[in-house]
Structure formats: structure tokens, C-alpha cells
Design a protein around this motif. Structure first.
Motif, mmCIF file in Angstrom:
data_model
loop_
_atom_site.group_PDB
_atom_site.id
_atom_site.type_symbol
_atom_site.label_atom_id
_atom_site.label_comp_id
_atom_site.label_asym_id
_atom_site.label_seq_id
_atom_site.Cartn_x
_atom_site.Cartn_y
_atom_site.Cartn_z
ATOM 1 N N SER A 1 -37.444 -3.308 -21.314
ATOM 2 C CA SER A 1 -36.779 -4.580 -20.989
ATOM 3 C C SER A 1 -37.796 -5.482 -20.288
ATOM 4 C CB SER A 1 -35.596 -4.320 -20.060
ATOM 5 O OG SER A 1 -36.088 -3.793 -18.841
ATOM 6 N N ARG A 2 -37.401 -6.717 -20.005
ATOM 7 C CA ARG A 2 -38.297 -7.667 -19.320
ATOM 8 C C ARG A 2 -38.779 -7.067 -17.996
ATOM 9 N NH1 ARG A 2 -41.118 -10.589 -17.067
ATOM 10 N NH2 ARG A 2 -41.260 -12.867 -16.942
ATOM 11 N N GLU B 1 -38.152 -9.935 -25.175
ATOM 12 C CA GLU B 1 -38.157 -9.487 -23.768
ATOM 13 C C GLU B 1 -39.422 -8.702 -23.458
ATOM 14 O OE1 GLU B 1 -35.266 -7.472 -21.442
ATOM 15 O OE2 GLU B 1 -33.628 -8.211 -22.680
ATOM 16 N N GLU C 1 -42.476 -10.951 -23.486
ATOM 17 C CA GLU C 1 -42.556 -11.794 -22.269
ATOM 18 C C GLU C 1 -43.124 -10.984 -21.116
ATOM 19 O OE1 GLU C 1 -38.809 -13.599 -21.218
ATOM 20 O OE2 GLU C 1 -38.682 -14.529 -23.196
ATOM 21 N N ALA C 2 -42.677 -9.735 -21.009
ATOM 22 C CA ALA C 2 -43.197 -8.871 -19.942
ATOM 23 C C ALA C 2 -44.693 -8.616 -20.150
ATOM 24 C CB ALA C 2 -42.431 -7.553 -19.914
#
Ligand SMILES: NC(=O)c1ccc[n+]([C@@H]2O[C@H](COP(=O)([O-])OP(=O)(O)OC[C@H]3O[C@@H](n4cnc5c(N)ncnc54)[C@H](OP(=O)(O)O)[C@@H]3O)[C@@H](O)[C@H]2O)c1
Length: 279
Positions: free
Chosen positions: A82-83, A117, A120-121
Motif C-alpha cells: 500500500s502507499r 499506490e 507513489e510510495a
């Protein structure tokens, strides 16, 4: 040891690296000695993952005092991707590896979190200097295309995928995609995860004959065949210094076009699969 540019990074990376999945199977001391010997011989691309149990801590021991020599790769598990979870997972890997940065960080395989997500991380980690580049693993061509639609060409520097003499499925779609978009192809399990063709098999005899002509071993011939296309790398796992030495010995081997054609015929590509096979 031959080096090649790693995808869109400016880094020249050893074509033969070192895998670490189950590397501790022959004992911790032997594993650390194998990695150290591999580094001495130029196999400076080290592949690990949060999934590989104690491997990251063992890698930390092997690279202690020589971090700058290494192109260090680790991976986030899909259910952590996840992010926020990706950042936490990366911090965990950095801590176990006793380093402040990864040279490349990969999504181990595609899971349920949206790629947006995870990417982006990755971009956040890159801005923070914790990772210098990022990529994916076990992505088929449509997955790669989906990733490109999100981030464009360039940021995704590699796809790490299953690739050995008896499993050449990536040559159908994944490799052409990577070649078209300048992404490195890192082939894993180059010895079939321990299922290397024996000397009494038809293919094994072909490898043996070519090996004898070059005064090398069949495994060295196999590694070289897997590196015959320009953007490819390979990451065999060796748990002993002797095995690491043998693998590194393929680093500057050159096969003729006729020899490559013989291996190609002995281990045929096979039909296009419906999905990318995974270990
Ligand atoms: N991204 C992914 O999903 C994914 C999946 C699988 C693997 N990987 C990565 O790819 C790496 C390599 O794949 P793998 O470990 O599955 O399989 P592999 O490298 O194809 O095979 C490892 C086996 O080959 C043996 N071996 C290595 N060098 C040898 C030599 N010179 N002579 C005789 N035997 C030799 C090893 O024995 P010893 O251990 O006794 O040396 C071990 O039994 C992994 O360690 C991991 O880093 C990634």
C-alpha cells in the motif's frame, strides 16, 4: 565481469549477480563467504527480499564495509505494497540490510493494491533518497503496459522474471516489451531452482560439448546463453564460495552464433503461454 547499463539508470551493473533465496541452506558462514567471494569476482548485483527470511541480515554481513561496490536490490511483498505499507516495508529492509539506501526496490509480484499506490510510495522513497531506482517482478507484458500508462517510460527500470533454459516464456512478450521500452530484464532461477539439465539428457550433452570447447562448465554456458540479449541480467543463487566462483566464471565467456543456435534448438522456446509462469 561484463557490465551493462541497468535500464534507464546511469548505473553499469554486473550481468551476473547473486540471488539469496534459501542462501542460508548450507549454513550462515558458507552463505556469507559465498556472497563475499562473489563480490570479489565482480558479482556485485545482490538480489534479496523481505520475503527471504534471514537473507537480508546475512547480506548485511557480507556487504559490511563494501556497500559502495554493491548494486543492492530488495523487494516489497504485494500484501505490504500500500502507499504507507511500502514505506514501512522499505524501512524494515534498510534496517535489516544495515544501509541507508537500496539501489533498486521491486514490487515482488502483483497483488491487490492498485499499482498507483505502490508507485507513489516508490516515488516518495526515491525523493527521500532511500531508493535510487525501482521496478517490478513477475509482471507479464499487459501488466508492464498498465504500469507504463501510469508512470510513462523510464521510471520503471526493470522487470525481474523467471528465465532458464527450460522456461523461456518471457521471450514471447515480456522481453520484447522491455527491449522496446528500455527496461532491464533480470532473469531469476537461471538453473531452474536446482533442476539443471543433467549430463545424460540430450540438452545436457549439448551444453557439455560446448563447455568442453571453451574449457568451461555447462552451467557457465547456460548463464551465457541467458545473457545473449542486450538488456538482460541473471542472478543465480550459490550457497558456497565454490559455486559462486563457478558462476562468476561465466562473466566474460563468449559463445558463437552457431553455439547459441545449438542451445536454442536443444531447449526450444515452446508455445506462447496464457500467463507468465511463476515459481
Ligand atoms: N522475483 C521472484 O519472484 C524470484 C523468484 C525466485 C528466485 N528469485 C531470485 O533469483 C535467485 C535465483 O533463483 P533460485 O535461487 O530460485 O534458483 P537458481 O539460482 O536457479 O538455483 C539455485 C540452485 O542452484 C545451485 N547452484 C548454484 N550455483 C551452482 C553451481 N555453480 N554448481 C552447482 N550448483 C549450483 C544452488 O546450490 P547451492 O545453494 O548449494 O549453491 C541451488 O541449489 C533467488 O535466490 C532469488 O534471489 C526471485
Amino acid at each position: 565481469m561484463e557490465r551493462r547499463q541497468f535500464g534507464s539508470t546511469k548505473r553499469e551493473v554486473a550481468v551476473i549477480g547473486q540471488g539469496t533465496w534459501y542462501i542460508e541452506s548450507g549454513g550462515r558462514a558458507s552463505a556469507v563467504a559465498a556472497l563475499s567471494r562473489g563480490l570479489d569476482l565482480g558479482m556485485t548485483h545482490i538480489d534479496t527480499a523481505e520475503m527471504y527470511g534471514a537473507a537480508e541480515e546475512l547480506v548485511a554481513e557480507a556487504i559490511d564495509g563494501r556497500r559502495d561496490e554493491v548494486f543492492l536490490v530488495s523487494k516489497v511483498l504485494p500484501h505490504h505494497a500500500s502507499r504507507h505499507g511500502t514505506i514501512v516495508a522499505c524501512d524494515g529492509s534498510l534496517s535489516r540490510l544495515k544501509t541507508d539506501r537500496l539501489d533498486c526496490y521491486l514490487l515482488h509480484w502483483r497483488g491487490n493494491y492498485p499499482l498507483e499506490e505502490t508507485f507513489e510510495a516508490f516515488q516518495q522513497l526515491q525523493r527521500d533518497g532511500k531508493i535510487l531506482s525501482w521496478g517490478v517482478s513477475n509482471f507479464d507484458a499487459p501488466d508492464l503496459e498498465e504500469a507504463r500508462q501510469i508512470v510513462g517510460d523510464g521510471p520503471l527500470v526493470c522487470n525481474q522474471v523467471l528465465y532458464h533454459l527450460q522456461e523461456r516464456a518471457i521471450e514471447h512478450g515480456v522481453m520484447p516489451w522491455c527491449e522496446q521500452h528500455g527496461a532491464a530484464v533480470v532473469g531469476y532461477a537461471p538453473f531452474g531452482h536446482g533442476e539443471f539439465p543433467g549430463p545424460r539428457t540430450k540438452g545436457g550433452r549439448v551444453l557439455q560439448e560446448i563447455a568442453e570447447a571453451h574449457n568451461v562448465t555447462p552451467r557457465q554456458v547456460a548463464l551465457r546463453f541467458l545473457l545473449r540479449r542486450p538488456l538482460t541480467f541473471t542472478i543465480p543463487k550459490a550457497s558456497s564460495p565454490e559455486h559462486a566462483e563457478e558462476n562468476a566464471g561465466a562473466g566474460d565467456l563468449r559463445l558463437t552464433e552457431a553455439e547459441l543456435a545449438r542451445i536454442d534448438a536443444a531447449f526450444p522456446l515452446g508455445p506462447r503461454p496464457r500467463a507468465l509462469p511463476q515459481l
